[in-house]
Design a protein around this motif. Structure first.
Motif, short mmCIF file in Angstrom:
data_model
loop_
_atom_site.label_atom_id
_atom_site.label_comp_id
_atom_site.label_asym_id
_atom_site.label_seq_id
_atom_site.Cartn_x
_atom_site.Cartn_y
_atom_site.Cartn_z
N PRO A 100 -33.94 8.91 72.16
CA PRO A 100 -33.67 9.14 70.73
C PRO A 100 -32.20 9.38 70.39
N THR A 101 -31.88 9.00 69.17
CA THR A 101 -30.64 9.43 68.54
C THR A 101 -31.11 10.22 67.32
N ALA A 102 -31.42 11.46 67.55
CA ALA A 102 -32.09 12.23 66.51
C ALA A 102 -31.07 12.84 65.54
N CYS A 103 -31.54 13.05 64.32
CA CYS A 103 -30.66 13.73 63.37
C CYS A 103 -31.51 14.50 62.35
N THR A 104 -30.84 15.42 61.67
CA THR A 104 -31.56 16.24 60.69
C THR A 104 -31.54 15.59 59.31
N SER A 105 -30.90 14.46 59.17
CA SER A 105 -30.85 13.73 57.89
C SER A 105 -30.50 14.66 56.73
N LEU A 106 -29.39 15.32 56.83
CA LEU A 106 -29.00 16.25 55.76
C LEU A 106 -28.90 15.53 54.43
N ASP A 107 -29.44 16.13 53.40
CA ASP A 107 -29.34 15.55 52.06
C ASP A 107 -28.58 16.51 51.13
N GLU A 108 -28.53 16.13 49.88
CA GLU A 108 -27.72 16.89 48.92
C GLU A 108 -28.19 18.34 48.83
N SER A 109 -29.49 18.52 48.87
CA SER A 109 -30.03 19.86 48.75
C SER A 109 -29.63 20.72 49.95
N ASN A 110 -29.66 20.13 51.15
CA ASN A 110 -29.23 20.87 52.34
C ASN A 110 -27.75 21.22 52.26
N VAL A 111 -26.97 20.31 51.69
CA VAL A 111 -25.54 20.57 51.58
C VAL A 111 -25.31 21.77 50.65
N ILE A 112 -26.13 21.89 49.63
CA ILE A 112 -25.96 23.00 48.68
C ILE A 112 -26.52 24.31 49.25
N TYR A 113 -27.72 24.24 49.81
CA TYR A 113 -28.39 25.48 50.23
C TYR A 113 -28.26 25.78 51.72
N GLY A 114 -27.66 24.89 52.47
CA GLY A 114 -27.52 25.12 53.91
C GLY A 114 -28.64 24.46 54.68
N GLY A 115 -28.33 24.10 55.92
CA GLY A 115 -29.30 23.35 56.71
C GLY A 115 -29.74 24.04 57.98
N GLU A 116 -29.50 25.34 58.10
CA GLU A 116 -29.80 26.02 59.37
C GLU A 116 -31.30 26.05 59.66
#
Lengths: 473, 448
Positions: A84-100
């Motif tokens: 795999p080349t896995a990712c968390t697919s950060l979106d706009e909402s994660n950028v605003i509220y954090g992705g931890e």
């Protein structure tokens, strides 16, 4: 050639001085982009088997690596299974509220899906700027999954090409366990990564492995060139570390020496007889295998005697104009300069960008210490807008440079059309690989021979037009 | 076969994905690079330039004609802002012989608040070319979202509001949201068909499109969308802002006999060219059948072989009918990269019409695909290089690589659309069939 086309003419040491003093600004023009920190960090981490590189970011960054590195280079060319080349697919909402929170869940999911031996969280621009604490998440996640979880701050803006792989190698050291024993006659090869950049192919690695095997030296791990986590754990049990590409391996070798006291053989790339001899003895000597190594060197040298004689005869007294371009890369080009000198030619290296000098400064300094200090010419075209591939201006400048010398041979790739013999050292032609070691001598002799014997054959108008447009002079 | 919608599933939102689609920045770059005589400036760290380079290849750009630039943001610009560096880079490029410079912002500068729109407005008076800012950070969505973002910026910045409608004319939209590795041939096929029907192409959004074409896009009478994955928003905008009606909407693109006939007929009806459409269908079907009679496609040996389709919707949905009807295989799995409502509706209609009930995975990723392949156990997979490797060990006999340009396996662009497209797809099957039959061992050694 027009003197206003020459931006710098001197030797490598002077160029290094100009870069260090700021006289030559080590910044690439707007259109030349080497890999970012994230990419080179990924390259190294990807060289460990059964690892999940978990990219904490949007889908663009990992997908380049997925397509180019994992699927194309690893699976298609090297017989590596698809992983795999896995990712968390950060979106706009994660950028605003954090992705931890998402990241923590992603680690658990990654373990459940892929059962890896190791998960490495790689941060990229987004997660770096919003301040997600990837190290803390890695520690927390490790308590809930059945493998090690490490985090690497690899934001693309956070450093240059070099910093990515140096940080990745430093991280790998955290996996190395205290030695339970010493593996006699065993070394680690440092500085590899897999999938590789197109400047690095495993034929060369095969050749150095073959030579070590002939001497009776075993390899614990090629770090990180397809090694296992288990091999990395035992990395401190070897007698010596050696690099196969000084540029990438040096930092890890130095750090392992500082932190674990493992000696590190500092040698350059084994291009030509002298460098190959130095490389092999640099490893065999500290292991007490010098005598066997000398026997191997003698035997191997005998086998390529005719090629060595040919290279000396063909290059003696000539000027070797060496161009640093995509294939071979800059460190290889400097290794070629040393080899050309060994065979009696005068090396002139063309267009090594100040950016390259800066990002590879430790390697350049080492190369200078070994006595390699070729003439260097930088031309105006190197600093203009335009990509490497559209280097029509530098092609014309190269042609002019070559005309300024008598009896000149060009060492570079066949994408150049200077009016002299062209030794096609591209790494994209498997017919003449490896270039390292004794088999490399044989291949390079063949390449020089075909360049000299066929120098009067017409070059391709088609390829020239493709590269530089129609109706170039 | 088990029938019913219970087998059609949408993945639960996952935190750890191995996705097929790139980010919005990539899609926007792909779209901007389709404007001829322009340059693209990535306001981004240097790594994002690699996405631009990839988009460049996908658009089949020529580096002699299209220039890409990058501001190469570092820590300093992330901490203190990168607007000054952006200004400097734009001014560095001011003598380039271009008609437009597209300025694309990536994740970093958007998060720290660089205002690329303001920078472009400030510098525009100093420049001979148009500056078009496109705010398309990777986190804004997938590459298809990026295409929509870029088209929106282009339509709003560049299209003239005035101008008379040109009778019998179309604006073509977003063909590059199409995983056919030689999609340019699909576009050419469409243009050829339009020419035969006497329909004029006012603008193509976007592939080698001069700026002047874009400016006059509003004079088209109709729009024709050549993708099921992106571009619908542009079609809607053209309709709402310029009264341009969309044609051939809601039917699969012309891959295979029935889809091609249906699409040509709809086009002919709209432009009063039914007779031309009919004769194209008759002649096209005759040619395809006669060619098959002479060449004997091996696809005919796959009668009702269980198959899987793993693709974007643009190619994947039309393939369902083509695989079922023309090649007589049975799709047991359809896994599409996207999951928007229009894609679901179109696929559901096709499946109902064909009375098929395959496992359907919307918004698939590589892990989901592998799981679905393991569950459905197809013998033939229509997909990409990824599925060739992802289906290892699952008993798949043939992976027909028809989507995604991971490797450049064709020098000549060949369409999937239309009747020659049928033969091109047969050829893909043919080559895969031949390779699978090739003996991997020799029974004895030759003597010479």
């Amino acid at each position: 050639m027009q003197s206003d086309s020459i931006v710098f003419r001197g030797n490598l040491r002077q160029l290094l001085g100009n870069v260090e003093s700021g006289e030559m600004i080590p910044k690439l023009q707007a259109s030349h982009a080497p890999m970012c920190k994230f990419f080179t960090a990924y390259y190294v981490i990807n060289g460990i088997r059964h690892v999940v590189p978990l990219v904490h970011g949007p889908t663009g960054c990992p997908l380049y690596m997925s397509d180019f590195v994992r699927t194309r280079e690893c699976c298609e060319i090297r017989g590596v299974p698809l992983e795999p080349t896995a990712c968390t697919s950060l979106d706009e909402s994660n950028v605003i509220y954090g992705g931890e929170g998402k990241l923590l869940e992603a680690v658990k999911e990654a373990y459940a899906k892929y059962r890896p031996d190791l998960i490495v969280i790689l941060s990229c621009c987004c997660s770096g700027i919003i301040g997600d604490d990837v190290e803390n998440i890695a520690r927390e996640a490790e308590r809930t999954v059945g493998c090690r979880v490490l985090a690497l701050r690899s934001e693309g803006f956070g450093g240059d090409f070099r910093s990515g792989y140096e940080d990745a190698f430093r991280l790998i050291m955290d996996l190395m366990e205290p030695p339970k024993t010493t593996m006699k006659g065993t070394v680690n090869i440092l500085g590899a990564r897999w999938g590789p950049t197109p400047t690095e192919f495993d034929w060369d690695l095969d050749e150095v492995e073959r030579l070590l095997s002939e001497v009776g030296i075993r390899i614990n791990a090629v770090i990180a060139g397809g090694c296992t986590v288990e091999q990395i754990k035992h990395a401190r049990e070897v007698e010596l570390n050696a690099s196969w590409c000084y540029d990438w391996g040096q930092k890890l070798g130095d750090r392992m020496q500082e932190r674990f006291g493992i000696p590190y053989s500092r040698t350059g790339q084994p291009y030509g007889l002298e460098a190959t001899r130095e490389w092999l003895l640099g490893i065999a000597g500290p292991l007490g295998l010098e005598k066997r190594a000398l026997e191997v060197i003698e035997r191997e040298t005998r086998a390529v005697e005719a090629d060595l004689a040919y290279l000396k005869g063909a290059l003696e007294g000539k000027t070797a104009v060496i161009e640093i371009s995509e294939f071979p890369g800059p460190i290889r080009a400097l290794s070629l300069a040393r080899m050309a000198e060994e065979f009696g030619a005068r090396p002139v290296v063309v267009n090594v960008h100040p950016y390259t000098i800066k990002e590879r400064m430790p390697s350049i300094q080492y190369i200078l210490e070994t006595g390699v200090n070729p003439e260097v010419i930088l031309t105006r075209g190197l600093f203009h807008l335009g990509s490497f591939r559209s280097s029509k201006e530098t092609e014309e400048e190269l042609e002019a440079i070559v005309q300024g010398y008598d009896d000149v041979v060009f060492f570079g790739n066949s994408g150049r059309f200077p009016p002299c013999p062209v030794v096609n050292l591209t790494l994209m032609n498997p017919g003449f690989q490896p270039q390292y070691g004794f088999r490399g001598i044989r291949n390079i002799a063949a390449l020089v021979r075909q360049a000299l014997e066929n120098k009067d054959l017409p070059r391709s108008r088609l390829f020239r037009g493709m590269l530089y447009g129609t109706r170039t002079k | 076969m088990e029938h019913g919608r219970s087998r059609r599933k949408t993945p639960e939102p996952e935190k750890c994905r191995d996705p097929y689609l790139r980010c919005a920045f990539h899609g926007a770059a792909q779209t901007a690079l389709g404007v001829a005589g322009s340059a693209l400036l990535a306001h981004s760290p240097q790594g994002c330039e690699y996405l631009v380079n990839n988009a460049f290849a996908w658009q089949a750009c020529d580096y002699m004609e299209v220039i890409t630039l990058c501001t190469k943001l570092c820590v300093d610009e992330i901490v203190h802002g990168g607007e000054e560096l952006l200004e400097r880079t734009i001014l560095e490029a001011k003598d380039l012989p271009i008609s437009a410079l597209f300025v694309l912002s990536a994740c970093g500068p958007e998060i720290v608040g660089d205002d690329i729109v303001a920078v472009c407005e400030t510098l525009q008076p100093e420049l001979k070319f148009r500056l078009i800012p496109i705010e398309c950070a990777g986190f804004r969505g997938s590459q298809y979202d990026g295409i929509d973002i870029a088209l929106d910026a282009m339509l709003k910045h560049l299209v003239n509001r005035s101008g008379e409608k040109i009778p019998n004319s179309v604006c073509l939209i977003a063909p590059h949201a199409n995983a056919n590795p030689t999609w340019i041939a699909d576009l050419d096929w469409v243009k050829g068909v339009l020419a035969q029907m006497g329909i004029r192409v006012v603008a193509t959004l976007t592939h080698r499109t001069p700026l002047a074409e874009l400016e006059h896009a509003a004079s088209a009478e109709a729009s024709l969308l050549l993708s099921h994955d992106a571009g619908q928003k542009a079609a809607d905008h053209l309709s709402a802002a310029h009264g341009i009606e969309q044609v051939c909407g809601g039917i699969p693109l012309p891959i295979g006999m029935t889809n091609t006939e249906r699409w040509l007929t709809a086009l002919g009806e709209r432009f009063d060219a039914q007779k031309t459409a009919e004769s194209m269908v008759v002649e096209g079907e005759r040619m395809a059948m006669a060619t098959c009679r002479r060449k004997w496609p091996m696809a005919r040996f796959f009668y009702r072989t269980p198959a899987a389709i793993v693709a974007d919707a643009t190619v994947g949905i039309p393939l369902v009918r083509f695989v079922t009807e023309d090649m007589e295989m049975t799709p047991d799995l359809v896994a599409l990269y996207t999951s928007q409502r229009s894609v679901r509706d179109l696929l559901e209609r096709e499946l109902d019409d064909l009375d098929l009930a395959p496992t359907v995975v919307y918004g698939t990723d590589v892990y989901r695909t592998r799981q679905a392949l393991a569950e459905t156990k197809p013998k033939v997979v229509f997909g990409s290089t990824i599925e060739r490797h992802a289906s290892e060990g699952l008993g798949v006999s043939h992976v027909v690589e028809v989507v995604k340009m991971m490797r450049q396996f064709r020098m000549i662009d060949r369409e999937y659309f239309g009747y020659t497209g049928i033969l091109d797809l047969f050829e893909c099957v043919q080559n895969e069939w031949t390779m699978a039959w090739r003996s991997r061992e020799k029974r004895y050694e030759a003597r010479w």
